[in-house]
Design a protein around this motif. Structure first.
Motif, PDB file in Angstrom:
ATOM      1  N   ASP A   1       0.852  -1.195   0.000  1.00 49.08           N
ATOM      2  CA  ASP A   1       0.000   0.000   0.000  1.00 49.08           C
ATOM      3  C   ASP A   1       0.883   1.239   0.000  1.00 49.08           C
ATOM      4  N   VAL A   2       0.674   2.090  -0.958  1.00 52.02           N
ATOM      5  CA  VAL A   2       1.434   3.328  -1.076  1.00 52.02           C
ATOM      6  C   VAL A   2       0.469   4.504  -0.942  1.00 52.02           C
ATOM      7  N   LEU A   3       0.758   5.405  -0.022  1.00 49.41           N
ATOM      8  CA  LEU A   3      -0.093   6.571   0.205  1.00 49.41           C
ATOM      9  C   LEU A   3       0.192   7.635  -0.839  1.00 49.41           C
ATOM     10  N   THR A   4      -0.842   8.333  -1.211  1.00 50.88           N
ATOM     11  CA  THR A   4      -0.653   9.472  -2.120  1.00 50.88           C
ATOM     12  C   THR A   4      -0.048  10.624  -1.337  1.00 50.88           C
ATOM     13  N   VAL A   5       0.969  11.237  -1.927  1.00 49.10           N
ATOM     14  CA  VAL A   5       1.693  12.319  -1.264  1.00 49.10           C
ATOM     15  C   VAL A   5       1.288  13.640  -1.893  1.00 49.10           C
ATOM     16  N   THR A   6       1.120  14.633  -1.038  1.00 52.23           N
ATOM     17  CA  THR A   6       0.763  15.969  -1.507  1.00 52.23           C
ATOM     18  C   THR A   6       1.820  16.960  -1.056  1.00 52.23           C
ATOM     19  N   SER A   7       1.576  18.202  -1.368  1.00 52.06           N
ATOM     20  CA  SER A   7       2.523  19.262  -1.004  1.00 52.06           C
ATOM     21  C   SER A   7       2.623  19.439   0.503  1.00 52.06           C
ATOM     22  N   ALA A   8       1.580  18.999   1.240  1.00 53.71           N
ATOM     23  CA  ALA A   8       1.624  19.155   2.693  1.00 53.71           C
ATOM     24  C   ALA A   8       2.755  18.336   3.281  1.00 53.71           C
ATOM     25  N   GLU A   9       2.907  17.070   2.830  1.00 56.32           N
ATOM     26  CA  GLU A   9       3.972  16.223   3.330  1.00 56.32           C
ATOM     27  C   GLU A   9       5.345  16.714   2.835  1.00 56.32           C
ATOM     28  N   LEU A  10       5.391  17.173   1.604  1.00 50.96           N
ATOM     29  CA  LEU A  10       6.657  17.677   1.063  1.00 50.96           C
ATOM     30  C   LEU A  10       7.126  18.917   1.820  1.00 50.96           C
ATOM     31  N   ALA A  11       6.189  19.750   2.235  1.00 46.73           N
ATOM     32  CA  ALA A  11       6.541  20.943   3.012  1.00 46.73           C
ATOM     33  C   ALA A  11       7.114  20.549   4.364  1.00 46.73           C
ATOM     34  N   ILE A  12       6.578  19.506   4.974  1.00 49.70           N
ATOM     35  CA  ILE A  12       7.112  19.035   6.255  1.00 49.70           C
ATOM     36  C   ILE A  12       8.543  18.546   6.068  1.00 49.70           C
ATOM     37  N   ALA A  13       8.775  17.831   4.970  1.00 46.23           N
ATOM     38  CA  ALA A  13      10.123  17.301   4.706  1.00 46.23           C
ATOM     39  C   ALA A  13      11.122  18.424   4.490  1.00 46.23           C
ATOM     40  N   ARG A  14      10.751  19.454   3.797  1.00 46.58           N
ATOM     41  CA  ARG A  14      11.681  20.516   3.469  1.00 46.58           C
ATOM     42  C   ARG A  14      11.880  21.497   4.637  1.00 46.58           C
ATOM     43  N   THR A  15      10.844  21.790   5.378  1.00 43.87           N
ATOM     44  CA  THR A  15      10.969  22.774   6.467  1.00 43.87           C
ATOM     45  C   THR A  15      11.343  22.142   7.784  1.00 43.87           C
ATOM     46  N   GLN A  16      11.041  20.833   7.943  1.00 45.61           N
ATOM     47  CA  GLN A  16      11.326  20.123   9.181  1.00 45.61           C
ATOM     48  C   GLN A  16      10.664  20.789  10.393  1.00 45.61           C
ATOM     49  N   THR A  17       9.493  21.360  10.165  1.00 42.67           N
ATOM     50  CA  THR A  17       8.731  21.979  11.267  1.00 42.67           C
ATOM     51  C   THR A  17       7.272  21.562  11.166  1.00 42.67           C
ATOM     52  N   GLY A  18       6.633  21.480  12.348  1.00 45.36           N
ATOM     53  CA  GLY A  18       5.202  21.223  12.404  1.00 45.36           C
ATOM     54  C   GLY A  18       4.805  19.819  12.035  1.00 45.36           C
ATOM     55  N   THR A  19       3.543  19.633  11.944  1.00 44.03           N
ATOM     56  CA  THR A  19       2.964  18.361  11.521  1.00 44.03           C
ATOM     57  C   THR A  19       1.793  18.659  10.598  1.00 44.03           C
ATOM     58  N   SER A  20       1.330  17.669   9.905  1.00 43.85           N
ATOM     59  CA  SER A  20       0.152  17.818   9.055  1.00 43.85           C
ATOM     60  C   SER A  20      -0.783  16.640   9.275  1.00 43.85           C
ATOM     61  N   ALA A  21      -2.069  16.874   9.018  1.00 46.42           N
ATOM     62  CA  ALA A  21      -3.074  15.812   9.142  1.00 46.42           C
ATOM     63  C   ALA A  21      -4.152  16.088   8.120  1.00 46.42           C
ATOM     64  N   ARG A  22      -4.540  15.068   7.384  1.00 50.31           N
ATOM     65  CA  ARG A  22      -5.553  15.231   6.345  1.00 50.31           C
ATOM     66  C   ARG A  22      -6.168  13.887   6.024  1.00 50.31           C
ATOM     67  N   THR A  23      -7.225  13.930   5.235  1.00 51.81           N
ATOM     68  CA  THR A  23      -7.849  12.715   4.730  1.00 51.81           C
ATOM     69  C   THR A  23      -7.424  12.539   3.276  1.00 51.81           C
ATOM     70  N   GLY A  24      -6.905  11.381   2.963  1.00 52.88           N
ATOM     71  CA  GLY A  24      -6.439  11.103   1.607  1.00 52.88           C
ATOM     72  C   GLY A  24      -6.740   9.681   1.203  1.00 52.88           C
ATOM     73  N   THR A  25      -6.018   9.197   0.196  1.00 57.07           N
ATOM     74  CA  THR A  25      -6.235   7.834  -0.301  1.00 57.07           C
ATOM     75  C   THR A  25      -4.884   7.184  -0.544  1.00 57.07           C
ATOM     76  N   ASP A  26      -4.953   5.862  -0.719  1.00 58.41           N
ATOM     77  CA  ASP A  26      -3.746   5.140  -1.119  1.00 58.41           C
ATOM     78  C   ASP A  26      -3.775   4.917  -2.620  1.00 58.41           C
TER      79      ASP A  26
END
Length: 481
Positions: A105-130
């Protein structure tokens, strides 16, 4: 919603209790809908927030393991993730993704997760799909090693959660509809029982219109509809009393009118017969004509009294400021012409009031005429106006005790006065006129044994400020009904 409620209320082809039941059902449906939607939204928000908090805690703990062994994903595999019912993957700052060994199972990645990776700050939570399109709740936390920045992405399937929410929505809808139906049934019963007094009033009004029988309705309870029923019964009693008074007036008037009409008819027939046959002796024709004239006068007076009594009990047309002494003086002057052999002992103190002088003068004249009628030749009629009391007494035979309660009744004539002229309406006119001016009148015996009538009228012994006695002119006084 408001337009729908208005449409329910405005339906006029349904009984009132049906409309009330529909209105109650609509109100309950609105309350249930608002409560159900609020409950569903609050529950959804609470479940998602709790899931997010749990996933973030797991992701934060897991990121510490993986940070020491990014290439081996912290020795995590698909079996361990399946036991925890989560899906895990890493997103590097260059948008490359990594999954544990054996993970399908591979989760769909959005800009929210990419922003966490690049800024290394905060957290994100959302509803998505695999990758299969299944719904997931996805969170991301920052992760870093010696060379790269990552975002640890953790997801949990929402199938079970959505099933619970669907069950909750179904339960809220089902029980809400049941509540609306029960409320409508209860509202219909309450409205029907509560509107029974109105139904009784409707039936009573219909019965009155069909049968003209003024019957009261049963009164029960202590609510506003009971007060309405009591008011209706009072109205029926007042109408019944008015009808009885009207019938009695018509019957009495017919009886009183019949007497002068019969006598007049007899005299007119005698005159017609004499004109044809010359049967009357000398002088009889003139005597009959004088008798006819007297009967016409009596008939005219009776008609005038009946018209006067038919007026409403109120001062009209235009009350004005008056000095009652002037009214009494005029009435005494008229009475003296009708009783030339009678002495009038008159003493009048000032009494100023607002009233109708013509009707008051007629009422006082009726009392004086009554005193003249029963006073002996050479008798004295005493008239005293002291304070707000006017007393008129004579030296006649007086009024019997059994007649005192009835002297002001219409057409009432005592046994001792049945052979005297009169309609029996004079004292009724007196009582009505004095009552219309806010006063009262009562009958009794005088010190000399004759009749005595006492009138009380509201007024003052002092002239009103700005009146003719102080300024020489009569002020304009506003008339109040």
């Amino acid at each position: 919603m408001i337009r729908w409620l208005r449409s329910i209320i405005s339906v006029t082809n349904r009984p009132l209790h049906d409309r009330l039941a529909a209105l109650i059902s609509a109100a309950v449906a609105g309350a249930v809908a608002v409560t159900g939607v609020a409950a569903y939204l609050i529950t959804t928000f609470t479940i998602y927030r709790q899931t997010d908090a749990e996933l973030i805690d797991i992701a934060s703990l897991t990121s510490q393991w993986i940070a020491n062994d990014v290439e081996g994903m912290g020795q995590l595999n698909s079996d361990a993730l399946a036991t925890a019912n989560v899906t895990l993957m890493l997103v590097r700052s260059d948008n490359r993704t990594f999954s544990p060994p054996g993970s399908s199972d591979v989760l769909t990645v959005t800009s929210a997760e990419l922003a966490i990776a690049r800024t290394q700050t905060g957290t994100s939570a959302r509803t998505g799909t695999d990758s299969k399109g299944e719904p997931y709740r996805i969170v991301a936390v920052p992760l870093t090693d010696l060379n790269n920045h990552y975002a640890l992405v953790l997801g949990r399937p929402l199938a079970a959660t959505d099933a619970i929410l669907r069950s909750l929505a179904f339960s809220l809808l089902t029980f809400g509809l049941l509540a609306v139906l029960v409320a409508g049934a209860i509202g219909w019963v309450i409205a029907r029982s509560g509107l029974q007094p109105i139904q009784r009033l409707t039936e009573a009004v219909t019965r009155v219109s069909e049968t003209e029988q003024l019957e009261a309705v049963d009164v029960g309870g202590m609510d506003e509809l009971t007060d309405l029923s009591m008011s209706f019964n009072k109205m029926m009693a007042a109408l019944q009393s008015s009808r009885e008074r009207q019938q009695r007036l018509i019957a009495d008037a017919g009886h009183e009118l019949r007497t002068p009409l019969t006598s007049m008819r007899t005299n007119v027939e005698l005159l017609i017969a004499d004109d044809r046959q010359g049967m009357l002796p000398d002088g009889a024709r003139g005597e009959i004509l004088r008798d006819v004239a007297a009967q016409l006068g009596e008939f005219t007076q009776l008609i005038g009294d009946l018209v006067h009594l038919s007026r409403e009990d109120r001062v009209e047309p235009h009350p004005e400021p008056i000095d009652l002494r002037d009214v009494v003086d005029n009435a005494v002057t008229r009475a003296k012409r009708r009783g030339p052999g009678i002495t009038f002992d008159v003493e009048l103190d000032p009494l100023y009031l607002v009233g109708e002088p013509d009707t008051l003068e007629r009422a006082i004249t009726n009392l004086l005429d009554n005193a003249v009628k029963f006073s002996p030749v050479g008798g004295t009629i005493t008239v005293r106006l002291i304070g707000d009391r006017l007393r008129i007494s004579d030296e006649g035979p007086g009024i019997a005790d059994e007649d005192l309660p009835h002297v002001f009744d219409r057409f009432y004539r005592s046994s001792s006065s049945r052979n005297t002229p009169g309609s029996g309406l004079g004292l009724s006119i007196v009582a009505q006129t004095i009552k219309a001016h806010g006063g009262w009148v009562k009958a009794g015996r005088s010190a000399a044994g004759g009749a005595e009538f006492t009138i009380r009228l509201p007024g003052s012994s002092e002239p009103p400020e700005g009146s003719a006695e102080t300024t020489g002119t009569i002020p304009a006084v506003p008339v109040t009904e």
